[in-house]
Design a protein around this motif. Structure first.
Motif, PDB file in Angstrom:
ATOM      1  N   ALA A 177     -14.864   7.705  29.523  1.00  0.00           N
ATOM      2  CA  ALA A 177     -14.457   9.024  30.018  1.00  0.00           C
ATOM      3  C   ALA A 177     -15.668   9.901  30.336  1.00  0.00           C
ATOM      4  CB  ALA A 177     -13.556   9.713  28.987  1.00  0.00           C
ATOM      5  N   PHE A 178     -16.669   9.837  29.475  1.00  0.00           N
ATOM      6  CA  PHE A 178     -17.880  10.635  29.669  1.00  0.00           C
ATOM      7  C   PHE A 178     -18.578  10.259  30.981  1.00  0.00           C
ATOM      8  CE2 PHE A 178     -22.349  11.566  27.754  1.00  0.00           C
ATOM      9  CZ  PHE A 178     -22.373  12.807  28.380  1.00  0.00           C
ATOM     10  N   GLY A 179     -18.846   8.966  31.161  1.00  0.00           N
ATOM     11  CA  GLY A 179     -19.567   8.531  32.348  1.00  0.00           C
ATOM     12  C   GLY A 179     -18.783   8.736  33.630  1.00  0.00           C
ATOM     13  N   ALA A 180     -17.461   8.541  33.589  1.00  0.00           N
ATOM     14  CA  ALA A 180     -16.658   8.631  34.805  1.00  0.00           C
ATOM     15  C   ALA A 180     -16.457  10.059  35.285  1.00  0.00           C
ATOM     16  CB  ALA A 180     -15.303   7.964  34.569  1.00  0.00           C
ATOM     17  N   LEU A 181     -16.495  11.027  34.387  1.00  0.00           N
ATOM     18  CA  LEU A 181     -16.126  12.402  34.746  1.00  0.00           C
ATOM     19  C   LEU A 181     -17.307  13.364  34.819  1.00  0.00           C
ATOM     20  CD1 LEU A 181     -12.903  12.536  32.564  1.00  0.00           C
ATOM     21  CD2 LEU A 181     -12.988  12.570  35.055  1.00  0.00           C
ATOM     22  N   LEU A 182     -18.536  12.875  34.638  1.00  0.00           N
ATOM     23  CA  LEU A 182     -19.685  13.774  34.635  1.00  0.00           C
ATOM     24  C   LEU A 182     -19.896  14.469  35.973  1.00  0.00           C
ATOM     25  CD1 LEU A 182     -22.251  11.827  32.460  1.00  0.00           C
ATOM     26  CD2 LEU A 182     -21.740  14.259  32.243  1.00  0.00           C
ATOM     27  N   LEU A 183     -19.741  13.754  37.072  1.00  0.00           N
ATOM     28  CA  LEU A 183     -19.925  14.390  38.375  1.00  0.00           C
ATOM     29  C   LEU A 183     -18.891  15.480  38.600  1.00  0.00           C
ATOM     30  CD1 LEU A 183     -20.747  11.358  40.705  1.00  0.00           C
ATOM     31  CD2 LEU A 183     -22.288  13.152  39.916  1.00  0.00           C
ATOM     32  N   ALA A 184     -17.645  15.202  38.242  1.00  0.00           N
ATOM     33  CA  ALA A 184     -16.607  16.223  38.371  1.00  0.00           C
ATOM     34  C   ALA A 184     -16.904  17.415  37.473  1.00  0.00           C
ATOM     35  CB  ALA A 184     -15.240  15.619  38.025  1.00  0.00           C
ATOM     36  N   GLY A 185     -17.371  17.151  36.253  1.00  0.00           N
ATOM     37  CA  GLY A 185     -17.711  18.252  35.346  1.00  0.00           C
ATOM     38  C   GLY A 185     -18.841  19.104  35.876  1.00  0.00           C
ATOM     39  N   GLY A 186     -19.868  18.472  36.450  1.00  0.00           N
ATOM     40  CA  GLY A 186     -20.981  19.235  37.001  1.00  0.00           C
ATOM     41  C   GLY A 186     -20.573  20.092  38.169  1.00  0.00           C
ATOM     42  N   ARG A 187     -19.741  19.553  39.067  1.00  0.00           N
ATOM     43  CA  ARG A 187     -19.309  20.346  40.222  1.00  0.00           C
ATOM     44  C   ARG A 187     -18.372  21.467  39.792  1.00  0.00           C
ATOM     45  NH1 ARG A 187     -22.200  21.785  44.034  1.00  0.00           N
ATOM     46  NH2 ARG A 187     -21.178  22.129  46.040  1.00  0.00           N
ATOM     47  N   ALA A 188     -17.507  21.195  38.831  1.00  0.00           N
ATOM     48  CA  ALA A 188     -16.629  22.246  38.325  1.00  0.00           C
ATOM     49  C   ALA A 188     -17.438  23.400  37.740  1.00  0.00           C
ATOM     50  CB  ALA A 188     -15.676  21.678  37.270  1.00  0.00           C
ATOM     51  N   ALA A 189     -18.543  23.082  37.058  1.00  0.00           N
ATOM     52  CA  ALA A 189     -19.393  24.139  36.503  1.00  0.00           C
ATOM     53  C   ALA A 189     -19.984  25.010  37.606  1.00  0.00           C
ATOM     54  CB  ALA A 189     -20.510  23.509  35.673  1.00  0.00           C
ATOM     55  N   ASP A 190     -20.387  24.404  38.723  1.00  0.00           N
ATOM     56  CA  ASP A 190     -20.935  25.182  39.839  1.00  0.00           C
ATOM     57  C   ASP A 190     -19.878  26.079  40.473  1.00  0.00           C
ATOM     58  OD1 ASP A 190     -23.489  24.073  39.599  1.00  0.00           O
ATOM     59  OD2 ASP A 190     -23.011  22.402  40.931  1.00  0.00           O
ATOM     60  N   LEU A 191     -18.647  25.573  40.574  1.00  0.00           N
ATOM     61  CA  LEU A 191     -17.598  26.296  41.286  1.00  0.00           C
ATOM     62  C   LEU A 191     -16.873  27.322  40.415  1.00  0.00           C
ATOM     63  CD1 LEU A 191     -16.061  23.318  43.289  1.00  0.00           C
ATOM     64  CD2 LEU A 191     -17.256  25.275  44.275  1.00  0.00           C
ATOM     65  N   LEU A 192     -16.687  27.032  39.140  1.00  0.00           N
ATOM     66  CA  LEU A 192     -15.879  27.883  38.262  1.00  0.00           C
ATOM     67  C   LEU A 192     -16.710  28.769  37.349  1.00  0.00           C
ATOM     68  CD1 LEU A 192     -13.205  25.218  37.203  1.00  0.00           C
ATOM     69  CD2 LEU A 192     -13.071  26.886  39.063  1.00  0.00           C
ATOM     70  N   GLY A 193     -17.998  28.515  37.250  1.00  0.00           N
ATOM     71  CA  GLY A 193     -18.850  29.250  36.315  1.00  0.00           C
ATOM     72  C   GLY A 193     -19.286  28.349  35.180  1.00  0.00           C
ATOM     73  N   ARG A 194     -20.595  28.240  34.976  1.00  0.00           N
ATOM     74  CA  ARG A 194     -21.116  27.261  34.023  1.00  0.00           C
ATOM     75  C   ARG A 194     -20.784  27.610  32.588  1.00  0.00           C
ATOM     76  NH1 ARG A 194     -26.420  27.326  37.863  1.00  0.00           N
ATOM     77  NH2 ARG A 194     -25.456  26.041  39.479  1.00  0.00           N
ATOM     78  N   ARG A 195     -20.873  28.864  32.233  1.00  0.00           N
ATOM     79  CA  ARG A 195     -20.564  29.247  30.847  1.00  0.00           C
ATOM     80  C   ARG A 195     -19.093  29.012  30.547  1.00  0.00           C
ATOM     81  NH1 ARG A 195     -18.876  33.917  28.141  1.00  0.00           N
ATOM     82  NH2 ARG A 195     -19.898  34.345  26.126  1.00  0.00           N
ATOM     83  N   ARG A 196     -18.227  29.333  31.506  1.00  0.00           N
ATOM     84  CA  ARG A 196     -16.786  29.135  31.303  1.00  0.00           C
ATOM     85  C   ARG A 196     -16.466  27.661  31.091  1.00  0.00           C
ATOM     86  NH1 ARG A 196     -13.745  31.379  36.144  1.00  0.00           N
ATOM     87  NH2 ARG A 196     -14.433  33.320  35.169  1.00  0.00           N
ATOM     88  N   VAL A 197     -17.031  26.780  31.933  1.00  0.00           N
ATOM     89  CA  VAL A 197     -16.770  25.353  31.804  1.00  0.00           C
ATOM     90  C   VAL A 197     -17.350  24.826  30.493  1.00  0.00           C
ATOM     91  CG1 VAL A 197     -17.340  23.089  32.791  1.00  0.00           C
ATOM     92  CG2 VAL A 197     -16.571  24.948  34.276  1.00  0.00           C
ATOM     93  N   LEU A 198     -18.520  25.324  30.097  1.00  0.00           N
ATOM     94  CA  LEU A 198     -19.116  24.898  28.833  1.00  0.00           C
ATOM     95  C   LEU A 198     -18.229  25.270  27.655  1.00  0.00           C
ATOM     96  CD1 LEU A 198     -21.410  23.781  27.109  1.00  0.00           C
ATOM     97  CD2 LEU A 198     -22.565  25.995  27.318  1.00  0.00           C
ATOM     98  N   VAL A 199     -17.717  26.492  27.643  1.00  0.00           N
ATOM     99  CA  VAL A 199     -16.848  26.944  26.542  1.00  0.00           C
ATOM    100  C   VAL A 199     -15.578  26.105  26.489  1.00  0.00           C
ATOM    101  CG1 VAL A 199     -15.403  28.861  25.752  1.00  0.00           C
ATOM    102  CG2 VAL A 199     -17.777  29.282  26.428  1.00  0.00           C
ATOM    103  N   LEU A 200     -14.969  25.866  27.645  1.00  0.00           N
ATOM    104  CA  LEU A 200     -13.758  25.047  27.666  1.00  0.00           C
ATOM    105  C   LEU A 200     -14.047  23.623  27.196  1.00  0.00           C
ATOM    106  CD1 LEU A 200     -12.155  26.229  31.045  1.00  0.00           C
ATOM    107  CD2 LEU A 200     -11.344  26.717  28.733  1.00  0.00           C
TER     108      LEU A 200
END
Length: 498
Positions: free
Chosen positions: A66-89
């Motif tokens: 799960a970690f390896g497959a979703l890292l790209l999606a997680g990184g792009r979500a942080a750029d689009l939604l706000g990095r602190r918000r994605v980190l907290v979630l």
């Protein structure tokens, strides 16, 4: 007429960058800790939830998949939604999943919880790295920040083995996950208090099609590689997964070239040193993850160490790793980034070559201690240099994606390396067991794995030198910024003009 002024409350003091970096580094430490904390407790976990020896590997694989497959999606979500918000979630999800794993009474619940942990980690890692880069613009401060990042990343892998052994022996395997849940909750509070709020840095719609295709491709690749360790490379499921991954990666490349809102925009590879950094990081990762797999096995299965002693045996490696990361920026400034990188890779290769001389009748002091110190020093300096290389020159709106990409290449490289090395070691052991005692046969397999790992790192060092010769007359610091200095060369992908 003069009216009395209404007193205004003073603005709260802005969090200090150092304190914010400490919170972000703790988040990265938590992600790395969860990768290795179960390694020395797999037998106890399997007995506790009714998993066979083969089934216990999915306690590790579910998280890594799960970690390896979703890292790209997680990184792009942080750029689009706000990095602190994605980190907290991500931290909140990680804490809940850890608690669920500790309370699991069945294998299915435990494996599902580990997969959810991996999902949370895929949001945490790229968002935390991008926030750290936001806090420290290019310069000496960023170099020190990346030194901290390297220290906690390496220490997390070694610390997981230490804590896993201690907690399992003292209170039982569920406390591995309870400890991670409690620690993650504390990190979450620290991030909320210490890390300043950030706005989204990228705009536009999310590339859903590209995200789905690359996520399924990475899932097929990692699943195929992890399954190959037990089923063999000729198994129909393994071959089908690997062929499917190749086809999906090709489709992803075509999709990304045609979409204006691409998940991985081509511009990411035309600025900075992203391509070279990720290629070299994948090779480093192929050895890194395998090291923390084979070392505990040798200590437990051959030397007869219990989980607590096995975990304590990783402390010198962790200390060497932290020391190397702390001095990495200073080394790079003194001798140049390329020289520092190649020297670090050769140092780690020397340590692994030393490990290839382990004996079935050896001891920790004579066979493990010295080489692991060398490995820790080389690993940390190389990791700092390659992380800087992989995020250098990246536009601010893509920083989260760059963080996700470098973590993805390390994870995928690790999955490939571990699958290949585990298969090779198993084959050598099976062949040796025909005419040698069990301990001798196991040791032969581990020696082979360490020898090949040393060869891979030596080749990686030579590749770094080759890329440096193709670069223009520049030098680098671990700050991620490159300044012209006469006579010095820097790693750069071959297709980038000098």
């Amino acid at each position: 007429m003069n009216l009395p002024r209404t007193p205004t409350a003073p603005a709260p003091p802005a969090p200090r960058p150092g304190a914010a970096l400490a919170a972000l580094a703790a988040a990265q430490f938590t992600v790395m800790l969860a990768t290795s904390i179960v390694n020395v407790a797999l037998a106890q976990i399997g007995a506790g939830v009714g998993l066979s020896d083969g089934g216990t590997t999915w306690v590790v694989n579910a998280y890594g998949l799960a970690f390896g497959a979703l890292l790209l999606a997680g990184g792009r979500a942080a750029d689009l939604l706000g990095r602190r918000r994605v980190l907290v979630l991500g931290l909140a999800l990680f804490a809940v999943a850890s608690l669920m794993a500790g309370l699991a009474a069945s294998a299915n619940v435990l494996i599902a919880a580990r997969a959810i942990q991996g999902l949370g980690a895929a949001a945490i890692a790229p968002a935390a790295l991008a926030l750290a880069m936001d806090l420290f613009p290019p310069g000496p401060g960023r170099g020190r920040a990346l030194g901290v990042w390297g220290a906690v990343s390496g220490a997390g892998g070694a610390g997981g083995v230490v804590l896993g052994g201690a907690l399992t022996q003292a209170w039982g395997w569920p406390w591995i996950f309870h400890f991670v849940a409690l620690g993650t909750a504390l990190v979450l509070v620290a991030v909320v208090v210490l890390v300043p709020r950030t706005a989204a840095r990228a705009t536009g719609p999310f590339d859903l099609l590209g995200t789905v295709v690359v996520t399924v491709a990475l899932t097929c690749l990692v699943w195929g590689l992890t399954t190959a360790r037990g089923a063999g490379w000729t198994d129909a499921r393994v071959l089908g997964a690997l062929v499917g991954a190749a086809a999906l990666f090709a489709a992803f490349a075509v999709i990304e070239l045609r979409r204006p809102n691409a998940l991985v925009p081509p511009r990411l590879f035309t600025t900075g040193r992203v391509a070279a950094g990720n290629l070299l990081m994948a090779l480093l990762g192929s050895v890194w993850i395998a090291l923390f797999f084979f070392l505990p096995l040798y200590q437990q299965q051959v030397l007869g160490s219990d989980p607590l002693v096995t975990g304590a045996g990783q402390l010198p490696l962790a200390a060497a790793n932290m020391l190397g990361a702390a001095v990495a920026p200073r080394i790079a400034r003194r001798i140049g980034a390329t020289t520092a990188l190649t020297a670090a890779l050769f140092t780690e290769a020397a340590g692994l070559l030393w490990l290839s001389r382990i004996s079935a009748h050896g001891s920790y002091a004579t066979d493990v201690l010295g080489p692991t110190v060398l490995v820790g020093l080389g690993l940390s300096v190389a990791f700092v240099q390659l992380t800087a290389l992989a995020v250098e020159g990246v536009p601010p709106q893509d920083a989260g994606l760059a963080g996700g990409l470098v973590n993805t290449t390390r994870q995928v490289g690790g999955a490939i390396g571990l699958a290949a090395l585990a298969t090779l070691a198993g084959s050598v052991t099976a062949h040796a067991a025909v005419h040698q005692p069990r301990l001798e046969a196991l040791t032969a397999g581990y020696r082979t794995a360490f020898t090949v790992s040393a060869s891979v790192l030596a080749a990686t060092a030579l590749l770094a030198l080759y890329l440096a010769r193709r670069a223009g007359p520049r030098t680098a610091t671990t700050s991620g910024v490159h300044e012209p200095v006469p006579g010095e060369r820097l790693v750069r992908p071959p297709h980038v003009a000098g």
